[in-house]
Design an enzyme around this catalytic site. Structure first.
Site, PDB file in Angstrom:
ATOM      1  N   LYS A 276      17.852  -5.185 -23.749  1.00  0.00           N
ATOM      2  CA  LYS A 276      19.592  -5.084 -23.252  1.00  0.00           C
ATOM      3  C   LYS A 276      19.335  -5.248 -21.816  1.00  0.00           C
ATOM      4  O   LYS A 276      20.529  -5.172 -21.466  1.00  0.00           O
ATOM      5  CB  LYS A 276      19.890  -3.726 -24.086  1.00  0.00           C
ATOM      6  CG  LYS A 276      19.863  -3.665 -25.276  1.00  0.00           C
ATOM      7  CD  LYS A 276      21.062  -4.901 -26.039  1.00  0.00           C
ATOM      8  CE  LYS A 276      21.173  -4.620 -27.418  1.00  0.00           C
ATOM      9  NZ  LYS A 276      22.027  -5.537 -28.302  1.00  0.00           N
ATOM     10  N   ASP A 497       8.353 -53.872 -50.757  1.00  0.00           N
ATOM     11  CA  ASP A 497       7.752 -53.475 -49.538  1.00  0.00           C
ATOM     12  C   ASP A 497       6.646 -52.434 -49.828  1.00  0.00           C
ATOM     13  O   ASP A 497       6.569 -51.649 -51.048  1.00  0.00           O
ATOM     14  CB  ASP A 497       8.779 -52.955 -48.774  1.00  0.00           C
ATOM     15  CG  ASP A 497       8.020 -52.243 -47.264  1.00  0.00           C
ATOM     16  OD1 ASP A 497       7.267 -52.758 -46.598  1.00  0.00           O
ATOM     17  OD2 ASP A 497       8.348 -50.919 -47.290  1.00  0.00           O
TER      18      ASP A 497
HETATM   19  C1  GDG Z   1      22.468  -8.066 -34.064  1.00  0.00           C
HETATM   20  C2  GDG Z   1      22.059  -8.782 -32.792  1.00  0.00           C
HETATM   21  C3  GDG Z   1      24.197  -9.871 -32.699  1.00  0.00           C
HETATM   22  C4  GDG Z   1      27.632   0.312 -30.573  1.00  0.00           C
HETATM   23  N1  GDG Z   1      27.567   1.624 -30.184  1.00  0.00           N
HETATM   24  C5  GDG Z   1      28.419   2.381 -30.817  1.00  0.00           C
HETATM   25  C6  GDG Z   1      28.735   1.262 -31.869  1.00  0.00           C
HETATM   26  N2  GDG Z   1      28.322   0.243 -31.605  1.00  0.00           N
HETATM   27  C7  GDG Z   1      28.461  -1.080 -32.423  1.00  0.00           C
HETATM   28  C8  GDG Z   1      29.528  -2.026 -31.559  1.00  0.00           C
HETATM   29  C9  GDG Z   1      28.800  -3.477 -32.254  1.00  0.00           C
HETATM   30  C10 GDG Z   1      27.578  -3.016 -32.947  1.00  0.00           C
HETATM   31  O1  GDG Z   1      27.383  -1.647 -32.688  1.00  0.00           O
HETATM   32  C11 GDG Z   1      26.633  -3.497 -31.937  1.00  0.00           C
HETATM   33  O2  GDG Z   1      26.714  -4.926 -32.172  1.00  0.00           O
HETATM   34  P1  GDG Z   1      25.595  -5.856 -31.308  1.00  0.00           P
HETATM   35  O3  GDG Z   1      26.168  -7.419 -31.510  1.00  0.00           O
HETATM   36  O4  GDG Z   1      25.594  -5.461 -29.947  1.00  0.00           O
HETATM   37  O5  GDG Z   1      24.113  -5.799 -31.993  1.00  0.00           O
HETATM   38  P2  GDG Z   1      23.335  -5.549 -33.260  1.00  0.00           P
HETATM   39  O6  GDG Z   1      24.357  -5.533 -34.551  1.00  0.00           O
HETATM   40  O7  GDG Z   1      22.362  -4.435 -33.072  1.00  0.00           O
HETATM   41  O8  GDG Z   1      22.489  -6.677 -33.599  1.00  0.00           O
HETATM   42  C12 GDG Z   1      23.274  -9.181 -31.873  1.00  0.00           C
HETATM   43  C13 GDG Z   1      24.507  -8.918 -34.119  1.00  0.00           C
HETATM   44  O9  GDG Z   1      23.343  -8.734 -34.570  1.00  0.00           O
HETATM   45  C14 GDG Z   1      25.430  -9.818 -34.735  1.00  0.00           C
HETATM   46  O10 GDG Z   1      25.011 -10.874 -35.378  1.00  0.00           O
HETATM   47  O11 GDG Z   1      25.406  -9.771 -32.041  1.00  0.00           O
HETATM   48  O12 GDG Z   1      22.978 -10.004 -30.762  1.00  0.00           O
HETATM   49  O13 GDG Z   1      20.799  -8.312 -32.189  1.00  0.00           O
HETATM   50  O14 GDG Z   1      30.022  -3.688 -33.337  1.00  0.00           O
HETATM   51  O15 GDG Z   1      30.706  -1.894 -31.685  1.00  0.00           O
HETATM   52  N3  GDG Z   1      29.891   2.132 -32.809  1.00  0.00           N
HETATM   53  C15 GDG Z   1      30.177   3.071 -33.040  1.00  0.00           C
HETATM   54  N4  GDG Z   1      29.778   3.824 -31.932  1.00  0.00           N
HETATM   55  C16 GDG Z   1      28.973   3.599 -30.966  1.00  0.00           C
HETATM   56  O16 GDG Z   1      28.582   4.503 -30.396  1.00  0.00           O
HETATM   57  N5  GDG Z   1      31.140   3.454 -33.783  1.00  0.00           N
END
Ligand code: GDG
Length: 726
Positions: A276, A497
């Site tokens: 990250k 062929d």
């Molecule tokens: C994979 C891939 C790809 C985060 N902190 C809190 C919280 N979150 C939620 C966010 C978001 C989700 O977590 C993180 O989404 P990302 O896309 O950053 O990453 P991942 O889901 O870990 O991983 C990534 C994804 O799959 C989808 O294909 O984008 O690249 O690594 O939704 O909002 N939610 C709450 N509190 C928090 O403190 N409630």
């Protein structure tokens, strides 16, 4: 009712053991939201790990029973599975490998064995659920072998696979000891989806280089199945973030809102992960404060780091590094009424998260690699009403492909980040609005529902798909009709062929000799009264004579230069070979510069073979041959012909069509069949009378009326013809 089986490492609920018994926390992640949007005529079953291990049998039964009410099917993992599969192969091998952190990769056979065993466990769980007509959608890097394992048991089932993380460049992927197994696992799917075109390109390049399969506009032919590889950038539940939490604001939410009114907030939210780019981000903020004393006391970085993978060493060290930097910066710049960084090592409830998104002026999202990054999209959606806010986004996140209006930065370049922070602080309101609106428009249209719907509909289409979009395959009833026409005709002419039609290509052309089964089929056909078989090949006459001379069938060598008639070779055309002396050195020079290629010299042909050459280099060299020989070919009246991984130079006016005409002009046969696979056979197809059967082996564009998928099918057809009289 048709059903969709979702298979992912985690179920959309997490189990916790407490003194009071088991507690189920539902987690409405993006995927779960997306899937609820699928047409109601689908029944959805979700198969995955509930997130705890080592349950007693009675507990497992209770959990299974409880989850079944929600259409959830648990896959139970032991503690050892969690250590070797999840923390091991998934998070210590694939995760760093696919996120370009080779220094953190653990190569460990026990991890790999556990990965295979757990993938098999998931496959078995699917197998107990699956019914005919179900479609299966497998998710992410933890389950890359599942499509292949399922395909072995369920040849006809529609299987999709989506990778949520990056697919690395071939140069990195190739170092993985289990690389081919992982590719074959994924290739069990009918549709393979990635977030960006870059990942798709890397995957296809690895498939080509490691498994030797060439793509055609993202389509691959795998064991006679079409596998479609495509890009599906994942969206978010836009309304949820645009509207925010519907409940009365909590004290925390009130505080965040109020805080945002008094200071410019820069927001940073990630899971604790080395991919990250958190330490670099903190350094960029420090340099920004160094260079811009004017903002001291007026800006605060809210840094949320969500705990994750605490059992993996690097994560612990990373946490220490981040916390030391945060301490240093707060100690260096902080005052009694200003804390430069508010750091939280925990997660927040949705209402607080949403308040942070809405109150922040800048989102600073700077991963070194990230499959997509949904936080960036959620921030932009949260600005639906105010239309004020600036997204600073790493160009290494998949989201950067969808959001070019963000301030894109290189996350390793601290100065680039500082510069973008300065721009963001000063960006005029109108520009913020314009940038946000364009991104929002796209996020509204391509939301999570759109993502899930398009994937599933494309997955279903792929099953019916023929590469090149041409529906020409010889159907069962046409196959039967052809055999009947063959049986009833008084005489029959088969023009076949050889390479790529009756046998598959191999690296060394000498190894493609006819096997006994093929010889038996040809012999049997040739013994049928009234059947004439002609093999029309580009091969030299000696090879063809050695292989088929004894069978008594007719032969054409070098695309029509030589004809095998009554036990001897005769020249069919006015040809000469004096030009070879000029052309051969040019081809030898080409071979010297193109490892893996070679020249085959026939009586009246020079052929440059490049099957073992990288396809891009091969294409470049073919162009060179064409350009380099342009004068020579004109002066000597030569032609340059491209076959399947071969370029042939020979006298003009010699081609398979002309050779084929010699039989066509004198035949009285009512049944004529021509089969071939490459460009040179197109001349044969075109020379055939209108009522002849013409069959292309393979998928490329053709003048033939029908196609067969493979040499195996071509041989099966001939075998059917051979036995049709018995
Ligand atoms: C994979 C891939 C790809 C985060 N902190 C809190 C919280 N979150 C939620 C966010 C978001 C989700 O977590 C993180 O989404 P990302 O896309 O950053 O990453 P991942 O889901 O870990 O991983 C990534 C994804 O799959 C989808 O294909 O984008 O690249 O690594 O939704 O909002 N939610 C709450 N509190 C928090 O403190 N409630």
């Amino acid at each position: 009712m048709p059903r969709i089986l979702i298979v992912s490492n985690r179920l959309p609920v997490t189990l916790d053991r407490t003194d009071g018994g088991l507690i189920y926390h539902p987690s409405a992640g993006g995927l779960a939201t997306g899937l609820t949007s699928l047409d109601d005529s689908w029944e959805r079953i979700w198969i995955g790990w509930p997130g705890q291990s080592n349950f007693h049998l009675a507990e497992e039964e209770e959990i299974t029973h409880h989850l079944a009410k929600e259409n959830l099917v648990p896959v139970f993992l032991s503690e050892e599975d969690v250590t070797n599969f999840y923390e091991g192969f998934c998070n210590k091998t694939i995760w760093p490998q696919f996120h370009y952190f080779p220094q953190y990769i653990a190569y460990n056979d026990d991890y790999w064995e556990a990965y295979k065993a757990v993938n098999q466990k998931f496959t078995d769980a699917v197998a107990t659920q699956i019914r005919p007509d179900d479609i299966v959608w497998v998710h992410d890097y933890q389950l890359m072998l599942v499509p292949g394992m399922l395909r072995k048991q369920f040849a006809e089932t529609s299987i999709g696979f989506f990778l949520h993380i990056p697919f690395p460049s071939y140069e990195l992927f190739r170092t993985l000891p289990w690389r081919e197994e992982l590719l074959h696992g994924m290739l069990g799917a009918d549709l393979i989806g990635f977030h960006t075109f870059g990942y798709m390109r890397h995957f296809l390049s690895s498939v080509y280089r490691l498994v030797g399969m060439e793509q055609n506009f993202g389509k691959l032919l795998v064991d006679n199945r079409t596998v479609n590889v495509d890009v599906f950038p994942m969206g978010i539940n836009y309304e949820k973030y645009a509207e925010g939490a519907p409940t009365l604001p909590s004290a925390e939410v009130e505080f965040i809102r109020d805080y945002g009114k008094r200071r410019k907030l820069i927001l940073s939210i990630d899971r604790l992960d080395y991919s990250k780019g958190i330490p670099q981000r903190v350094l960029a903020y420090e340099r920004f404060l160094e260079r811009n004393p004017v903002y001291h006391g007026k800006v605060t970085l809210i840094m949320v780091v969500v705990p994750s993978r605490a059992n993996v060493d690097q994560y612990f060290q990373l946490k220490e590094t981040i916390e030391q930097s945060v301490g240093r910066i707060n100690g260096r710049f902080g005052t009694f009424n200003w804390i430069p960084i508010r750091y939280y090592y925990r997660s927040f409830p949705f209402d607080s998260l949403s308040a942070m998104y809405k109150s922040a002026h800048i989102a600073l999202i700077t991963p070194i690699r990230d499959g997509m990054n949904l936080v960036a999209k959620e921030f932009v959606a949260s600005k639906h009403q105010e239309k004020q806010g600036v997204l600073i986004l790493s160009e290494m996140a998949g989201a950067a492909s969808d959001m070019p209006e963000a301030l894109l930065i290189n996350p390793i370049d601290i100065n680039d980040m500082v510069h973008s922070l300065e721009m963001a602080m000063e960006m005029p309101a109108e520009e913020q609005k314009e940038r946000l609106e364009s991104m929002q428009e796209r996020l509204i249209q391509y939301d999570i529902k759109y993502w899930a719907r398009t994937f599933i509909s494309q997955q279903m289409d792929t099953k019916k798909l023929l590469p090149e979009g041409e529906v020409k395959l010889l159907e069962t009833d046409q196959w039967d009709e052809l055999i009947e026409a063959y049986q009833t005709a008084s005489s029959r002419l088969l023009m076949l062929d050889y390479d790529g039609t009756l046998v598959n290509f191999v690296n060394d052309p000498d190894d493609a000799y006819p096997d006994q089964e093929l010889l038996d089929i040809l012999k049997k056909l040739n013994e049928q009264p009234g059947t004439t078989i002609v093999i029309i090949s580009g091969r030299d006459r000696h090879t063809l004579g050695n292989w088929f001379g004894e069978l008594g069938i007719e032969l054409v060598a070098e695309h029509g230069v030589w004809l095998w008639r009554n036990g001897r070779w005769v020249l069919s055309n006015e040809v000469n070979s004096s030009w070879k002396i000029d052309v051969r050195p040019i081809m030898d020079n080409l071979v010297a510069r193109t490892p893996g290629s070679f020249v085959e010299e026939k009586d009246y042909t020079l052929a440059w073979h490049y099957r073992r050459v990288d396809k891009d280099l091969g294409a470049k060299r073919v162009r060179e041959i064409r350009d380099g020989l342009i004068y020579l070919t004109a002066n000597h009246n030569l032609q340059v012909l491209e076959g399947n991984k071969v370029v042939e130079i020979r006298n003009s006016g010699v081609h398979k069509g002309k050779a084929a005409s010699m039989w066509i002009n004198k035949t009285t046969s009512k049944f004529i069949l021509a089969m071939g696979d490459d460009h040179t056979d197109e001349d044969t197809f075109q020379a055939m009378p209108r009522d002849a059967y013409t069959i292309k082996v393979g998928y490329a564009k053709t003048h033939a009326k029908h196609k067969l998928r493979s040499t195996e099918q071509a041989r099966a057809l001939l075998a059917d013809l051979a036995t049709s009289f018995s």
